[in-house]
Design an enzyme around this catalytic site. Structure first.
Site, PDB file in Angstrom:
ATOM      1  N   GLN A  16      -6.072  -8.517  -1.684  1.00  9.65           N
ATOM      2  CA  GLN A  16      -6.164  -7.578  -0.757  1.00  9.65           C
ATOM      3  C   GLN A  16      -7.232  -7.168  -0.335  1.00  9.65           C
ATOM      4  OE1 GLN A  16      -4.106  -7.630  -3.718  1.00  9.65           O
ATOM      5  NE2 GLN A  16      -2.344  -6.529  -3.468  1.00  9.65           N
ATOM      6  N   ASP A  33      -1.744   4.564  -6.342  1.00 11.10           N
ATOM      7  CA  ASP A  33      -0.366   4.499  -6.069  1.00 11.10           C
ATOM      8  C   ASP A  33       0.388   5.711  -6.895  1.00 11.10           C
ATOM      9  OD1 ASP A  33      -1.916   1.562  -6.013  1.00 11.10           O
ATOM     10  OD2 ASP A  33       0.337   1.513  -5.021  1.00 11.10           O
ATOM     11  N   ARG A  51       9.855  -1.642  -5.636  1.00 11.96           N
ATOM     12  CA  ARG A  51       8.732  -1.792  -6.376  1.00 11.96           C
ATOM     13  C   ARG A  51       8.617  -0.400  -7.088  1.00 11.96           C
ATOM     14  NH1 ARG A  51       3.464  -3.587  -3.308  1.00 11.96           N
ATOM     15  NH2 ARG A  51       2.873  -3.966  -5.434  1.00 11.96           N
ATOM     16  N   GLY A  89       0.891  -0.984  -0.012  1.00 15.05           N
ATOM     17  CA  GLY A  89      -0.220   0.032   0.085  1.00 15.05           C
ATOM     18  C   GLY A  89       0.764   1.316  -0.123  1.00 15.05           C
TER      19      GLY A  89
HETATM   20  O1  MRU Z   1       0.371  -4.073  -4.665  1.00 14.68           O
HETATM   21  P1  MRU Z   1      -0.118  -3.231  -3.398  1.00 14.68           P
HETATM   22  O2  MRU Z   1      -0.876  -4.082  -2.452  1.00 14.68           O
HETATM   23  O3  MRU Z   1       0.857  -2.378  -2.649  1.00 14.68           O
HETATM   24  O4  MRU Z   1      -1.211  -2.021  -3.977  1.00 14.68           O
HETATM   25  C1  MRU Z   1      -1.929  -1.390  -3.091  1.00 14.68           C
HETATM   26  C2  MRU Z   1      -2.816  -0.437  -3.839  1.00 14.68           C
HETATM   27  O5  MRU Z   1      -3.102  -0.617  -5.301  1.00 14.68           O
HETATM   28  C3  MRU Z   1      -3.691   0.559  -3.113  1.00 14.68           C
HETATM   29  O6  MRU Z   1      -5.054   0.458  -3.582  1.00 14.68           O
HETATM   30  C4  MRU Z   1      -3.153   1.714  -3.189  1.00 14.68           C
HETATM   31  O7  MRU Z   1      -1.604   1.563  -2.506  1.00 14.68           O
HETATM   32  C5  MRU Z   1      -3.471   2.846  -2.580  1.00 14.68           C
HETATM   33  S1  MRU Z   1      -3.530   2.977  -0.889  1.00 14.68           S
HETATM   34  C6  MRU Z   1      -2.770   3.840  -0.145  1.00 14.68           C
END
Ligand code: MRU
Length: 352
Positions: free
Chosen positions: A196, A237, A91, A52
């Site tokens: 998630q 993101d 990432r 996240g």
């Molecule tokens: O791959 P992740 O689980 O890190 O992706 C998370 C998301 O896409 C969330 O919806 C995104 O980070 C927004 S949350 C602050």
């Protein structure tokens, strides 16, 4: 937010140790993982122990601080520069990772002495951490105004407190509405392949005693068509200056369905998720993750707890982790500074 009645953050740092809610163990086990080095903290970002946008950002800031605290006066600039380079490789999509790692290094580089660097970096890491708490709370305050009593909200992925240190981005308006007695109901997209929504968002909402149900990713259109969803709110993101927004894979199709059904579609995000160096969604790098995430799921059964394959290994898979929602499908951004339209002038106005 609360877990079994006790308040937690998704990540925090005490002395030289970073502590984090182990998101790989949820929803079946709640446990805190400790990291004593920047390498372990970076590993926690890449293996998704923490995930996240905001939580990745805070973890990255703490990791840079760990690199500094483990350095000597002679090698601290070289060590921290190396650590930041490696942390940024964990990432590629979330802007917060780059924002946090770069601002920590900037603070270290502009300090005139080793002790000054330690002092300034500690202050900066605390500031980054606290600004996520404050952003979540303010997003909640502004977003709550969009929710009527008993509003039915659809959300995708986890943009809750686990993803933003506290409160969350997409969930903050829901938590605020619940605390002001509006009794919201939440449709939670399960969010394949990493689930998630089902594993994290549903768990968070249950902890906060908010009414919700998990739906298969391909069920959202059905509920929209039946008039059961009032509003869609997701996190982000990375947000380009023209309003195009990268978020978890599947967000784009929800935005198109929302438009087709006349349902408002909002993105909630702190300012650190807006990328002032990216003009449009075309420039955003989309993370490609392992095929095995599509092939295997982790679950708990009567006779087996662990990963199982759900189809034949002979078929390859494709696994983009994010997609880009064009600005034209976004009704507005819920930010700590208020709600704005997806227009470049309004987005740039956030930084004045
Ligand atoms: O791959 P992740 O689980 O890190 O992706 C998370 C998301 O896409 C969330 O919806 C995104 O980070 C927004 S949350 C602050």
């Amino acid at each position: 937010m609360r877990v079994n009645g006790k308040n937690y953050h998704a990540v925090w740092m005490r002395e030289n140790t970073v502590r984090m809610v182990d998101q790989l163990a949820l929803p079946f086990r709640f446990r805190i993982k400790k990291s004593d080095s920047w390498e372990e903290s970076a590993q926690a970002i890449s293996d998704m122990t923490v995930r996240g946008a905001g939580t990745i950002g805070a973890t990255a800031a703490f990791a840079v601080l760990q690199a500094l605290l483990a350095s000597s006066q002679k090698n601290y600039v070289k060590n921290c520069t190396h650590a930041v380079r490696e942390i940024k490789k964990t990432r590629p999509t979330a802007n917060d990772l780059f924002y946090a790692a770069d601002s920590m290094l900037e603070e270290i580089n502009k300090s005139s002495s080793f002790s000054g660097a330690r002092q300034n970096a500690e202050k900066k890491a605390r500031w980054i951490f606290e600004s996520y708490l404050e952003s979540g709370e303010k997003i909640g305050l502004h977003g709550n105004a969009l929710l009527r009593k008993n509003a039915c909200v659809l959300t995708h992925c986890n943009a809750g407190w686990l993803a933003l240190v506290d409160w969350g981005s997409a969930t903050a308006p829901i938590y605020a509405a619940s605390r002001t007695g509006k009794k919201p109901f939440v449709f939670v997209d399960e969010t394949r392949p990493r689930l998630q929504g089902a594993k994290l968002t549903a768990w968070e909402l249950a902890q906060e005693k908010i009414a919700h149900c998990v739906i298969a990713d391909n069920a959202a259109g059905h509920f929209m068509q039946k008039g059961e969803i009032d509003i869609v709110i997701t996190g982000a993101d990375r947000i380009a200056m023209n309003g195009d927004t990268a978020n978890k894979i599947g967000t784009y199709e929800k935005s198109v369905l929302a438009r087709e059904n006349g349902i408002p579609f909002y993105i909630a995000a702190p300012l650190s998720t807006f990328d002032t160096h990216t003009e449009s969604g075309k420039e955003i790098i989309i993370e490609e993750r392992s095929q095995s995430e599509v092939l295997r799921v982790f679950g708990r059964g009567k006779h087996h707890t662990g990963e199982v394959e759900i189809y034949s290994k002979k078929s390859p898979a494709k696994n983009p982790a994010f997609d880009v929602t064009p600005a034209k499908y976004i009704t507005g951004f819920i930010t700590p500074k208020g709600i704005i339209k997806p227009k470049e002038s309004e987005i740039r106005g956030l930084f004045k």
